[in-house]
Design a protein around this motif. Sequence first.
Motif, PDB file in Angstrom:
ATOM      1  N   ARG A 199      -0.836  99.273  -6.431  1.00  0.00           N
ATOM      2  CA  ARG A 199      -2.207  99.697  -6.187  1.00  0.00           C
ATOM      3  C   ARG A 199      -2.958  98.578  -5.459  1.00  0.00           C
ATOM      4  NH1 ARG A 199      -5.190 103.565  -9.771  1.00  0.00           N
ATOM      5  NH2 ARG A 199      -7.263 103.576  -8.897  1.00  0.00           N
ATOM      6  N   GLY A 200      -3.743  98.943  -4.507  1.00  0.00           N
ATOM      7  CA  GLY A 200      -4.486  97.962  -3.723  1.00  0.00           C
ATOM      8  C   GLY A 200      -3.903  97.855  -2.326  1.00  0.00           C
ATOM      9  N   ASP A 201      -2.614  97.588  -2.218  1.00  0.00           N
ATOM     10  CA  ASP A 201      -1.937  97.549  -0.915  1.00  0.00           C
ATOM     11  C   ASP A 201      -0.729  98.459  -1.002  1.00  0.00           C
ATOM     12  OD1 ASP A 201      -0.683  97.061   1.479  1.00  0.00           O
ATOM     13  OD2 ASP A 201      -0.491  94.902   1.191  1.00  0.00           O
ATOM     14  N   THR A 202      -0.942  99.723  -0.692  1.00  0.00           N
ATOM     15  CA  THR A 202       0.141 100.697  -0.846  1.00  0.00           C
ATOM     16  C   THR A 202       1.218 100.560   0.228  1.00  0.00           C
ATOM     17  OG1 THR A 202      -1.162 102.346   0.366  1.00  0.00           O
ATOM     18  CG2 THR A 202      -1.302 102.362  -2.049  1.00  0.00           C
ATOM     19  N   SER A 203       1.004  99.685   1.215  1.00  0.00           N
ATOM     20  CA  SER A 203       2.055  99.456   2.212  1.00  0.00           C
ATOM     21  C   SER A 203       3.084  98.449   1.711  1.00  0.00           C
ATOM     22  CB  SER A 203       1.444  98.948   3.521  1.00  0.00           C
ATOM     23  OG  SER A 203       0.932  97.637   3.352  1.00  0.00           O
ATOM     24  N   GLN A 204       2.753  97.703   0.673  1.00  0.00           N
ATOM     25  CA  GLN A 204       3.646  96.679   0.108  1.00  0.00           C
ATOM     26  C   GLN A 204       4.200  97.180  -1.222  1.00  0.00           C
ATOM     27  OE1 GLN A 204       4.678  93.670   1.337  1.00  0.00           O
ATOM     28  NE2 GLN A 204       5.948  93.513  -0.470  1.00  0.00           N
ATOM     29  N   TRP A 205       5.416  97.703  -1.206  1.00  0.00           N
ATOM     30  CA  TRP A 205       6.017  98.247  -2.421  1.00  0.00           C
ATOM     31  C   TRP A 205       6.435  97.139  -3.367  1.00  0.00           C
ATOM     32  CZ3 TRP A 205       5.839 103.196  -3.682  1.00  0.00           C
ATOM     33  CH2 TRP A 205       5.642 104.120  -2.675  1.00  0.00           C
ATOM     34  N   THR A 206       6.251  97.382  -4.653  1.00  0.00           N
ATOM     35  CA  THR A 206       6.842  96.522  -5.674  1.00  0.00           C
ATOM     36  C   THR A 206       8.323  96.873  -5.725  1.00  0.00           C
ATOM     37  OG1 THR A 206       4.840  96.265  -6.963  1.00  0.00           O
ATOM     38  CG2 THR A 206       6.923  96.096  -8.152  1.00  0.00           C
ATOM     39  N   ARG A 207       9.196  95.862  -5.693  1.00  0.00           N
ATOM     40  CA  ARG A 207      10.627  96.166  -5.672  1.00  0.00           C
ATOM     41  C   ARG A 207      11.439  95.044  -6.320  1.00  0.00           C
ATOM     42  NH1 ARG A 207       9.119  94.434  -0.602  1.00  0.00           N
ATOM     43  NH2 ARG A 207      10.523  92.917   0.269  1.00  0.00           N
ATOM     44  N   ASN A 208      12.665  95.406  -6.676  1.00  0.00           N
ATOM     45  CA  ASN A 208      13.615  94.500  -7.322  1.00  0.00           C
ATOM     46  C   ASN A 208      13.045  93.932  -8.623  1.00  0.00           C
ATOM     47  OD1 ASN A 208      15.364  94.960  -5.213  1.00  0.00           O
ATOM     48  ND2 ASN A 208      14.793  93.108  -4.125  1.00  0.00           N
ATOM     49  N   VAL A 209      12.751  94.828  -9.544  1.00  0.00           N
ATOM     50  CA  VAL A 209      12.211  94.445 -10.846  1.00  0.00           C
ATOM     51  C   VAL A 209      13.265  94.702 -11.903  1.00  0.00           C
ATOM     52  CG1 VAL A 209      10.432  94.916 -12.582  1.00  0.00           C
ATOM     53  CG2 VAL A 209       9.852  94.971 -10.140  1.00  0.00           C
ATOM     54  N   ARG A 210      13.534  93.703 -12.717  1.00  0.00           N
ATOM     55  CA  ARG A 210      14.498  93.821 -13.807  1.00  0.00           C
ATOM     56  C   ARG A 210      13.783  93.501 -15.112  1.00  0.00           C
ATOM     57  NH1 ARG A 210      19.453  89.709 -14.780  1.00  0.00           N
ATOM     58  NH2 ARG A 210      19.585  90.095 -17.001  1.00  0.00           N
ATOM     59  N   VAL A 211      13.912  94.383 -16.081  1.00  0.00           N
ATOM     60  CA  VAL A 211      13.310  94.183 -17.395  1.00  0.00           C
ATOM     61  C   VAL A 211      14.428  94.253 -18.428  1.00  0.00           C
ATOM     62  CG1 VAL A 211      11.637  95.026 -19.069  1.00  0.00           C
ATOM     63  CG2 VAL A 211      11.159  95.257 -16.620  1.00  0.00           C
ATOM     64  N   ASP A 212      14.589  93.184 -19.217  1.00  0.00           N
ATOM     65  CA  ASP A 212      15.639  93.169 -20.224  1.00  0.00           C
ATOM     66  C   ASP A 212      15.181  93.844 -21.515  1.00  0.00           C
ATOM     67  OD1 ASP A 212      17.273  91.883 -18.419  1.00  0.00           O
ATOM     68  OD2 ASP A 212      17.102  89.917 -19.358  1.00  0.00           O
ATOM     69  N   THR A 213      14.272  93.219 -22.258  1.00  0.00           N
ATOM     70  CA  THR A 213      13.854  93.738 -23.560  1.00  0.00           C
ATOM     71  C   THR A 213      12.350  93.623 -23.707  1.00  0.00           C
ATOM     72  OG1 THR A 213      15.920  92.954 -24.531  1.00  0.00           O
ATOM     73  CG2 THR A 213      14.138  93.506 -26.047  1.00  0.00           C
ATOM     74  N   VAL A 214      11.703  94.745 -24.071  1.00  0.00           N
ATOM     75  CA  VAL A 214      10.268  94.718 -24.371  1.00  0.00           C
ATOM     76  C   VAL A 214      10.064  95.370 -25.733  1.00  0.00           C
ATOM     77  CG1 VAL A 214       7.966  95.532 -23.735  1.00  0.00           C
ATOM     78  CG2 VAL A 214       9.582  94.839 -21.946  1.00  0.00           C
ATOM     79  N   TYR A 215       9.400  94.647 -26.634  1.00  0.00           N
ATOM     80  CA  TYR A 215       8.964  95.215 -27.892  1.00  0.00           C
ATOM     81  C   TYR A 215       7.440  95.293 -27.797  1.00  0.00           C
ATOM     82  CZ  TYR A 215       7.689  95.834 -32.723  1.00  0.00           C
ATOM     83  OH  TYR A 215       7.152  96.328 -33.874  1.00  0.00           O
ATOM     84  N   ALA A 216       6.887  96.499 -27.931  1.00  0.00           N
ATOM     85  CA  ALA A 216       5.434  96.680 -27.849  1.00  0.00           C
ATOM     86  C   ALA A 216       4.964  97.421 -29.086  1.00  0.00           C
ATOM     87  CB  ALA A 216       5.066  97.440 -26.593  1.00  0.00           C
ATOM     88  N   GLN A 217       4.002  96.833 -29.773  1.00  0.00           N
ATOM     89  CA  GLN A 217       3.435  97.425 -30.980  1.00  0.00           C
ATOM     90  C   GLN A 217       1.919  97.389 -30.848  1.00  0.00           C
ATOM     91  OE1 GLN A 217       4.734  95.679 -34.764  1.00  0.00           O
ATOM     92  NE2 GLN A 217       2.572  95.453 -35.264  1.00  0.00           N
ATOM     93  N   GLY A 218       1.253  98.490 -31.198  1.00  0.00           N
ATOM     94  CA  GLY A 218      -0.198  98.525 -31.259  1.00  0.00           C
ATOM     95  C   GLY A 218      -0.905  98.801 -29.955  1.00  0.00           C
ATOM     96  N   ALA A 219      -0.184  99.095 -28.890  1.00  0.00           N
ATOM     97  CA  ALA A 219      -0.844  99.411 -27.619  1.00  0.00           C
ATOM     98  C   ALA A 219      -1.641 100.703 -27.791  1.00  0.00           C
ATOM     99  CB  ALA A 219       0.178  99.555 -26.502  1.00  0.00           C
TER     100      ALA A 219
END
Length: 101
Positions: free
Chosen positions: A52-72
């Motif tokens: 968002r903001g610059d839609t010509s620049q894609w976010t890419r090559n993202v790796r996520v290993d482990t996320v623990y989320a509580q209370g969001a």
Amino acid sequence: MHSRGAANIEVSYLNVTGTPVYGILLRNVTNVWLGQIDMRLDAGLGVRIDNRGDTSQWTRNVRVDTVYAQGASRRSHRRRRHRVCPFAGRPAPTSTQPSSA
């Protein structure tokens, strides 16, 4: 944690507590590795990755290993602009793997 327009981001471990608007917000980034993320929130959004903001620049090559989320107060992760990471569910190519140093 907020990053916009950056490249080669490596986060091995991150603990987030309290009431952040976003625990992690990544915009227009490339080559990102999020290792072990622990979020124990009172409210807010856990992880948001978008372009968002610059839609010509894609976010890419993202790796996520482990996320623990509580209370969001909303969903624990959000990805916008629906271009799927080609590595989803698989290790990224060697050139984008985090260093073991």
